[in-house]
Design a protein around this motif. Structure first.
Motif, PDB file in Angstrom:
ATOM      1  N   SER A 282      36.443  78.276  32.243  1.00 59.14           N
ATOM      2  CA  SER A 282      36.464  77.499  33.479  1.00 59.14           C
ATOM      3  C   SER A 282      36.578  78.439  34.669  1.00 59.14           C
TER       4      SER A 282
ATOM      5  N   THR B 234      40.191  77.643  36.477  1.00 57.50           N
ATOM      6  CA  THR B 234      41.510  77.900  35.917  1.00 57.50           C
ATOM      7  C   THR B 234      41.551  79.156  35.053  1.00 57.50           C
ATOM      8  N   GLY B 235      40.384  79.678  34.672  1.00 52.94           N
ATOM      9  CA  GLY B 235      40.367  80.826  33.778  1.00 52.94           C
ATOM     10  C   GLY B 235      40.595  80.447  32.322  1.00 52.94           C
ATOM     11  N   GLY B 236      40.826  79.162  32.065  1.00 56.10           N
ATOM     12  CA  GLY B 236      41.032  78.722  30.695  1.00 56.10           C
ATOM     13  C   GLY B 236      39.705  78.370  30.038  1.00 56.10           C
TER      14      GLY B 236
ATOM     15  N   LEU C  27      45.983  72.629  28.257  1.00 53.92           N
ATOM     16  CA  LEU C  27      46.211  74.063  28.094  1.00 53.92           C
ATOM     17  C   LEU C  27      45.063  74.865  28.707  1.00 53.92           C
ATOM     18  N   ARG C  28      43.847  74.334  28.578  1.00 52.96           N
ATOM     19  CA  ARG C  28      42.703  74.978  29.234  1.00 52.96           C
ATOM     20  C   ARG C  28      42.945  75.022  30.739  1.00 52.96           C
ATOM     21  N   ASP C  29      43.386  73.893  31.268  1.00 50.12           N
ATOM     22  CA  ASP C  29      43.606  73.830  32.716  1.00 50.12           C
ATOM     23  C   ASP C  29      44.740  74.738  33.153  1.00 50.12           C
ATOM     24  N   ALA C  30      45.615  75.093  32.207  1.00 50.29           N
ATOM     25  CA  ALA C  30      46.695  76.022  32.533  1.00 50.29           C
ATOM     26  C   ALA C  30      46.251  77.474  32.362  1.00 50.29           C
ATOM     27  N   GLY C  31      44.969  77.673  32.015  1.00 49.41           N
ATOM     28  CA  GLY C  31      44.437  79.029  31.929  1.00 49.41           C
ATOM     29  C   GLY C  31      44.466  79.657  30.553  1.00 49.41           C
ATOM     30  N   PHE C  32      44.801  78.866  29.530  1.00 50.27           N
ATOM     31  CA  PHE C  32      44.780  79.404  28.165  1.00 50.27           C
ATOM     32  C   PHE C  32      43.378  79.331  27.572  1.00 50.27           C
ATOM     33  N   GLU C  33      43.132  80.192  26.595  1.00 52.03           N
ATOM     34  CA  GLU C  33      41.928  80.038  25.779  1.00 52.03           C
ATOM     35  C   GLU C  33      42.335  79.262  24.532  1.00 52.03           C
TER      36      GLU C  33
END
Lengths: 340, 134
Positions: free
Chosen positions: A84, A87-89, B28-34
């Motif tokens: 993304s 968000t970088g996620g 979790l994606r939105d929190a920047g995790f993969e």
């Protein structure tokens, strides 16, 4: 470090996994190991799988992996999904379609996020391929993000590129547009049991009839144009050319997979029998070096230029005192002064 | 360079309710995790294998069937046998309070019931990763 290299060369899956993490994170620990592994690379055949989202790339990868495992070849899989930009996620979900492969120690699947790269792969995918190559995988399947019309990184990375289409995604004009279809070594119409499949197949065949870059060595240069393209008007009649076959598959029923594997094999034999392996590899190396140089130079330049100076130049552009090209010239001149 | 946190989200067992897992994956994606999302009906072996290949930092399990006391120890055992003893497990689902001490004793580092604010889960993971800044 030597322990990890040896473990990897001996096929330790834990070592492969850890090193892939370091590579994706561009960790400083990775580079001496990549240096040590490099002489052990160059043996695997790398197959790229690209196409629009929802065409069935992951399911086909699953089928291909099973087919190669039946030939007793070791299969590495790199599946790339988008990060993304906000968000970088990322959600990496390609494994869902590959559950048939679980429990087979001859298969290693790794999901990668693009982490800001726009070409359909992550910036570190090439190094990840090298890790799997050195670890002894014979076939490496690289699945790109669901790609559109310009994500052509894969052709600069893979030995054979499959472009996956599905019926009903667009009219015939889509097929003659430039871009992703031109990079195909093999065209696959998946979901061939769906209505419109024959129309899609004939549209693709027509596209190939109209003109295919004959004896093209399939490489796209860093500036976005094909290298060494001979136009169809000036064919070398004595030179055999590779015309991409158009195949139909139904990945969920594993139909057409044997034909696909044999088309990939024919392409591989063509490349090898025509003595194209070496020149293609040279092109890949050249493009990679260009990319790495560009990144290293920008890095170096930004390190030697103070952020305040850059800010000041940005202000001048925003105030219309300086146009962007002159701004670049100015930053470069400043950099030259700094290093001299 | 900051390391990206990678987390496996898996649904072991036979119940077919993956909405919770998907909501968590998205948060979790939105929190920047993969987030490596593996979907429904994962066996302990499949989970351990995916955790190994993907070199994840955390394994998140969603269990709604009530079979957590059977599934979690089995998954922990298979993960340990894959040299993944250092990878923590977190658990989401309907977990009775009386089961929690036993699960924590098995090394489950976080247990989140229905309706848990996803921010709580995110900050718990950051704390586990020793990343207080985020």
């Amino acid at each position: 470090m030597d322990d990890l290299v040896n473990a990897l060369l001996n096929g330790s899956r834990r070592a492969v996994a850890r090193l892939l993490t370091w590579v994706s994170d561009e960790s400083p620990q990775a580079s001496p190991i990549l240096t040590a592994l490099f002489p052990h690379t160059g043996k695997a055949w790398v197959i790229g799988i690209t196409g629009a989202p929802g065409t069935g790339k992951s399911s086909l990868v699953n089928c291909l992996a099973k087919a190669y495992r039946a030939q007793n070849l070791l299969v590495g899989i790199i599946a790339v999904d988008p990060t993304s930009p906000f968000t970088g996620g990322a959600i990496l979900g390609d494994r869902i379609r590959m559950r048939d492969l679980s429990g087979d120690s001859g298969v290693f699947i790794r999901s990668m996020a693009t982490r800001g790269s726009l070409g359909g792969l992550a910036r570190t995918t090439r190094d990840a391929i090298r890790v799997l190559d050195a670890a002894g995988f014979d076939i490496i399947l690289v699945e790109t993000v669901g790609a559109g019309q310009s994500e052509v990184d894969i052709v600069r990375t893979a030995h054979t590129t499959l472009v996956i289409e599905a019926p009903g995604l667009g009219d015939e004009v889509q097929a003659i547009k430039a871009g992703i279809l031109e990079i195909a070594d093999v065209l696959v119409v998946n979901k061939a049991d769906r209505p419109g499949a024959h129309k899609t197949v004939s549209a693709l065949r027509m596209m190939l009839d109209i003109g295919h870059p004959a004896s093209r060595t399939q490489m796209t240069a860093h500036h976005g144009q094909l290298l060494e393209v001979k136009t169809p008007e000036t064919p070398h009649s004595d030179e055999p050319i590779w015309i991409p076959p158009v195949l139909e598959t139904i990945a969920t029923d594993e139909k057409g997979v044997a034909e696909l594997v044999s088309a990939i094999q024919k392409h591989r034999e063509f490349i090898q029998s025509q003595g194209l392996s070496a020149p293609l590899e040279r092109q890949r190396i050249e493009i990679e070096l260009h990319e790495r140089l560009r990144e290293a130079l920008i890095q170096q330049l930004l390190e030697s230029t103070s952020p305040e100076y850059v800010m000041d130049v940005i202000n001048q552009v925003q105030n219309r005192q300086l146009d962007p090209q002159s701004a670049v010239t100015k930053i470069l001149a400043n950099h030259k002064q700094m290093v001299s | 360079m900051k390391k990206n946190i990678r987390i496996l989200i898996a649904k072991p067992g036979l119940d077919g309710h993956d909405r919770g897992a998907k909501v968590i994956a998205r948060a979790l994606r939105d929190a920047g995790f993969e987030v490596i999302y593996t979907g429904l009906r994962q066996t302990p072996e499949m989970i351990a294998e995916a955790a190994l290949q993907e070199d994840v930092d955390v394994v998140g399990l969603s269990i709604l069937s009530g079979a957590h006391m059977a599934l979690v120890p089995k998954i922990r055992e298979v993960m340990d046998s894959h040299e993944l003893g250092d990878v923590p497990i977190i658990l989401g689902g309907i977990i009775p309070d009386e089961d929690k001490p036993a699960l924590e004793a098995m090394g489950v580092r976080g247990i989140f019931g229905p309706g848990t604010n996803t921010e709580v889960i995110v900050s718990k993971i950051h704390a586990m990763m020793g990343d207080a800044s985020a």
